[in-house]
Design a protein around this motif. Structure first.
Motif, PDB file in Angstrom:
ATOM      1  N   LEU A   1       0.559  -1.127  -0.240  1.00 34.21           N
ATOM      2  CA  LEU A   1      -0.130   0.342   0.227  1.00 34.21           C
ATOM      3  C   LEU A   1       0.643   1.206   0.203  1.00 34.21           C
ATOM      4  O   LEU A   1       0.413   2.627  -0.494  1.00 34.21           O
ATOM      5  CB  LEU A   1      -1.073   0.102   1.089  1.00 34.21           C
ATOM      6  CG  LEU A   1      -2.053  -1.164   1.304  1.00 34.21           C
ATOM      7  CD1 LEU A   1      -2.869  -1.067   2.262  1.00 34.21           C
ATOM      8  CD2 LEU A   1      -2.759  -1.363   0.112  1.00 34.21           C
ATOM      9  N   ARG A   2       2.007   1.436   0.484  1.00 31.36           N
ATOM     10  CA  ARG A   2       2.596   2.472   0.263  1.00 31.36           C
ATOM     11  C   ARG A   2       4.416   2.622  -0.387  1.00 31.36           C
ATOM     12  O   ARG A   2       5.012   3.114  -0.830  1.00 31.36           O
ATOM     13  CB  ARG A   2       4.029   2.510   1.793  1.00 31.36           C
ATOM     14  CG  ARG A   2       2.670   2.180   2.933  1.00 31.36           C
ATOM     15  CD  ARG A   2       3.758   2.625   4.082  1.00 31.36           C
ATOM     16  NE  ARG A   2       5.029   2.682   4.210  1.00 31.36           N
ATOM     17  CZ  ARG A   2       6.172   2.186   4.732  1.00 31.36           C
ATOM     18  NH1 ARG A   2       6.557   0.914   5.897  1.00 31.36           N
ATOM     19  NH2 ARG A   2       7.438   3.338   5.362  1.00 31.36           N
ATOM     20  N   LYS A   3       3.779   0.965  -1.411  1.00 31.99           N
ATOM     21  CA  LYS A   3       4.384   1.078  -2.761  1.00 31.99           C
ATOM     22  C   LYS A   3       6.314   0.647  -2.326  1.00 31.99           C
ATOM     23  O   LYS A   3       7.172   1.282  -2.678  1.00 31.99           O
ATOM     24  CB  LYS A   3       4.171   1.832  -3.819  1.00 31.99           C
ATOM     25  CG  LYS A   3       2.676   2.425  -3.960  1.00 31.99           C
ATOM     26  CD  LYS A   3       2.952   3.699  -5.432  1.00 31.99           C
ATOM     27  CE  LYS A   3       2.688   2.273  -6.721  1.00 31.99           C
ATOM     28  NZ  LYS A   3       2.341   3.429  -7.871  1.00 31.99           N
ATOM     29  N   SER A   4       6.375  -0.054  -1.265  1.00 34.72           N
ATOM     30  CA  SER A   4       7.830   0.299  -0.970  1.00 34.72           C
ATOM     31  C   SER A   4       7.701  -1.738  -1.541  1.00 34.72           C
ATOM     32  O   SER A   4       8.618  -2.272  -0.686  1.00 34.72           O
ATOM     33  CB  SER A   4       7.779   0.509   0.998  1.00 34.72           C
ATOM     34  OG  SER A   4       7.431   1.063   1.496  1.00 34.72           O
ATOM     35  N   TYR A   5       8.048  -1.859  -2.735  1.00 37.50           N
ATOM     36  CA  TYR A   5       8.138  -2.464  -3.593  1.00 37.50           C
ATOM     37  C   TYR A   5       9.827  -3.361  -3.021  1.00 37.50           C
ATOM     38  O   TYR A   5       9.583  -4.928  -3.347  1.00 37.50           O
ATOM     39  CB  TYR A   5       7.551  -3.344  -4.758  1.00 37.50           C
ATOM     40  CG  TYR A   5       6.295  -2.093  -4.815  1.00 37.50           C
ATOM     41  CD1 TYR A   5       5.526  -3.361  -4.394  1.00 37.50           C
ATOM     42  CD2 TYR A   5       6.461  -1.726  -6.298  1.00 37.50           C
ATOM     43  CE1 TYR A   5       4.012  -2.366  -4.348  1.00 37.50           C
ATOM     44  CE2 TYR A   5       5.057  -1.223  -6.951  1.00 37.50           C
ATOM     45  CZ  TYR A   5       4.016  -2.090  -5.938  1.00 37.50           C
ATOM     46  OH  TYR A   5       2.463  -1.246  -5.667  1.00 37.50           O
ATOM     47  N   LYS A   6      11.013  -2.206  -2.723  1.00 40.94           N
ATOM     48  CA  LYS A   6      12.267  -3.198  -2.488  1.00 40.94           C
ATOM     49  C   LYS A   6      12.424  -3.962  -1.119  1.00 40.94           C
ATOM     50  O   LYS A   6      12.894  -4.675  -0.784  1.00 40.94           O
ATOM     51  CB  LYS A   6      13.401  -1.808  -2.680  1.00 40.94           C
ATOM     52  CG  LYS A   6      12.584  -1.727  -0.882  1.00 40.94           C
ATOM     53  CD  LYS A   6      14.276   0.129  -2.016  1.00 40.94           C
ATOM     54  CE  LYS A   6      14.120   0.660  -0.829  1.00 40.94           C
ATOM     55  NZ  LYS A   6      15.463   2.069  -0.813  1.00 40.94           N
ATOM     56  N   GLN A   7      11.255  -3.618  -0.824  1.00 37.52           N
ATOM     57  CA  GLN A   7      11.459  -4.741   0.740  1.00 37.52           C
ATOM     58  C   GLN A   7      10.872  -5.758   0.869  1.00 37.52           C
ATOM     59  O   GLN A   7      10.529  -6.671   1.839  1.00 37.52           O
ATOM     60  CB  GLN A   7      10.212  -3.532   2.085  1.00 37.52           C
ATOM     61  CG  GLN A   7      11.183  -2.524   2.415  1.00 37.52           C
ATOM     62  CD  GLN A   7      11.240  -0.992   3.239  1.00 37.52           C
ATOM     63  OE1 GLN A   7       9.256  -0.984   3.020  1.00 37.52           O
ATOM     64  NE2 GLN A   7      11.430  -1.604   4.383  1.00 37.52           N
ATOM     65  N   ILE A   8       9.820  -5.785   0.036  1.00 37.31           N
ATOM     66  CA  ILE A   8       9.040  -7.303  -0.009  1.00 37.31           C
ATOM     67  C   ILE A   8      10.087  -7.941  -0.987  1.00 37.31           C
ATOM     68  O   ILE A   8      10.615  -9.023  -2.020  1.00 37.31           O
ATOM     69  CB  ILE A   8       7.815  -7.629  -1.624  1.00 37.31           C
ATOM     70  CG1 ILE A   8       7.282  -5.576  -0.379  1.00 37.31           C
ATOM     71  CG2 ILE A   8       7.539  -8.972  -1.616  1.00 37.31           C
ATOM     72  CD1 ILE A   8       6.003  -6.242  -1.081  1.00 37.31           C
ATOM     73  N   THR A   9      11.159  -8.410  -0.951  1.00 40.03           N
ATOM     74  CA  THR A   9      12.399  -9.316  -0.834  1.00 40.03           C
ATOM     75  C   THR A   9      11.982 -10.746  -0.843  1.00 40.03           C
ATOM     76  O   THR A   9      10.403 -10.778   0.680  1.00 40.03           O
ATOM     77  CB  THR A   9      13.064  -9.159   0.015  1.00 40.03           C
ATOM     78  OG1 THR A   9      13.370  -9.602   1.479  1.00 40.03           O
ATOM     79  CG2 THR A   9      13.912  -7.688  -0.175  1.00 40.03           C
ATOM     80  N   LEU A  10      12.110 -12.147  -1.020  1.00 37.68           N
ATOM     81  CA  LEU A  10      11.872 -13.365  -1.033  1.00 37.68           C
ATOM     82  C   LEU A  10      12.341 -14.226   0.298  1.00 37.68           C
ATOM     83  O   LEU A  10      11.873 -14.563   1.126  1.00 37.68           O
ATOM     84  CB  LEU A  10      13.266 -14.461  -1.625  1.00 37.68           C
ATOM     85  CG  LEU A  10      13.599 -15.810  -1.613  1.00 37.68           C
ATOM     86  CD1 LEU A  10      12.013 -16.248  -2.268  1.00 37.68           C
ATOM     87  CD2 LEU A  10      14.705 -16.296  -2.518  1.00 37.68           C
ATOM     88  N   LEU A  11      13.609 -13.337   1.254  1.00 34.19           N
ATOM     89  CA  LEU A  11      13.909 -13.551   2.317  1.00 34.19           C
ATOM     90  C   LEU A  11      12.390 -12.771   3.652  1.00 34.19           C
ATOM     91  O   LEU A  11      12.030 -13.595   4.395  1.00 34.19           O
ATOM     92  CB  LEU A  11      14.961 -12.228   2.750  1.00 34.19           C
ATOM     93  CG  LEU A  11      15.116 -13.052   4.172  1.00 34.19           C
ATOM     94  CD1 LEU A  11      15.168 -13.773   4.725  1.00 34.19           C
ATOM     95  CD2 LEU A  11      16.608 -12.554   4.854  1.00 34.19           C
TER      96      LEU A  11
END
Length: 268
Positions: free
Chosen positions: A130-140
């Motif tokens: 929702l904050r478009k912080s996609y770089k934090q949605i990692t495989l880990l």
């Protein structure tokens, strides 16, 4: 053959109280939650946000983070009491408490509260979307959240509440209390984010907890081979802790050890 199977699985009779706990009577509610979570964060969420600006979730995050600090701190404090101050387990062989043990209900509710908290943890990723912080949605990140939710349910179903896996809840709630406190401070006071020097130590704490969880089954198998805790759960703990140590070590190296590329200076 039967002796070998019994030694490997060593599963006790199912706790008759299990069916009275919401979400534990059947695997379908949790399976649905995990499926919706993955579909939303990997497909529907990014699609929904594609032409939208990031949502300002400051107040939501402040409430969520402080809620998590309190929730995890309470569980951690109770775990300290029942595992260290007034221990209900033998650390050399942590079998779950018998059905007639005076602390059995406390064991059930502590484990169940931990399970519910792992479901609540899934909101972390929803907020990233929702904050478009996609770089934090990692495989880990995704692997960690799913792994800390679904297997907990299946361990309850096959083994019951408590036992050796209580160590995971004990360590994890302590780490999460610190982690969410960091999140609260950085979200509440964004101007301090760059000066919060202890961020990397949270990753070290996460690494330490999984190293301890890796050592625990090895210690029991080597020094107390007569322990009747199921062998396959020892193996599962070794596999999971190994994967977590590997992935968190890689994250720590890339985030805090590997030299950052120097920005080239353009001549005017």
């Amino acid at each position: 053959m039967n002796t070998t199977v019994e030694l490997f699985f060593g599963l006790p009779p199912k706790d008759p109280e299990m069916k009275h706990f919401p979400l534990l009577g059947s695997h379908w509610p949790l399976t649905t939650i995990i499926a919706v979570y993955l579909i939303f964060i990997l497909k529907l969420g990014p699609k929904f946000m594609e032409n939208r600006k990031p949502y300002n979730l400051t107040y939501v995050l402040n409430f969520y983070n402080i809620f998590q600090v309190i929730y995890n701190s309470i569980l951690f404090g109770l775990s300290i009491y029942y595992m260290i101050i007034n221990p209900a387990y033998d650390w050399s062989c942590m079998m779950h408490l018998s059905l007639d043990h005076p602390e059995k209900n406390m064991e059930r509710w502590l484990c169940y509260a931990y399970f519910i908290n792992k479901i609540i943890d899934l909101l972390d990723t929803v907020f990233f979307v929702l904050r478009k912080s996609y770089k934090q949605i990692t495989l880990l990140h995704v692997y960690h959240h799913v792994l800390m939710t679904s297997p907990v349910y299946w361990v309850f179903q096959f083994y019951g509440f408590g036992g050796q896996y209580t160590t995971l809840g004990f360590l994890n709630t302590g780490v999460h209390a610190v982690m969410y406190f960091y999140y609260f401070i950085s979200a509440r006071y964004p101007e301090l984010k760059g000066s919060l020097w202890w961020k990397k130590y949270i990753t070290k704490l996460q690494l330490l907890q999984f190293i301890i969880l890796f050592i625990q089954p090895i210690y029991v198998l080597l020094f107390n081979p007569g322990c009747k805790f199921p062998l396959f759960l020892h193996i599962l703990q070794l596999i999971v802790s190994t994967s977590m140590v590997t992935m968190f070590s890689r994250f720590y190296y890339l985030a805090y050890v590997k030299p950052k590329p120097q920005k080239s200076l353009k001549r005017k």
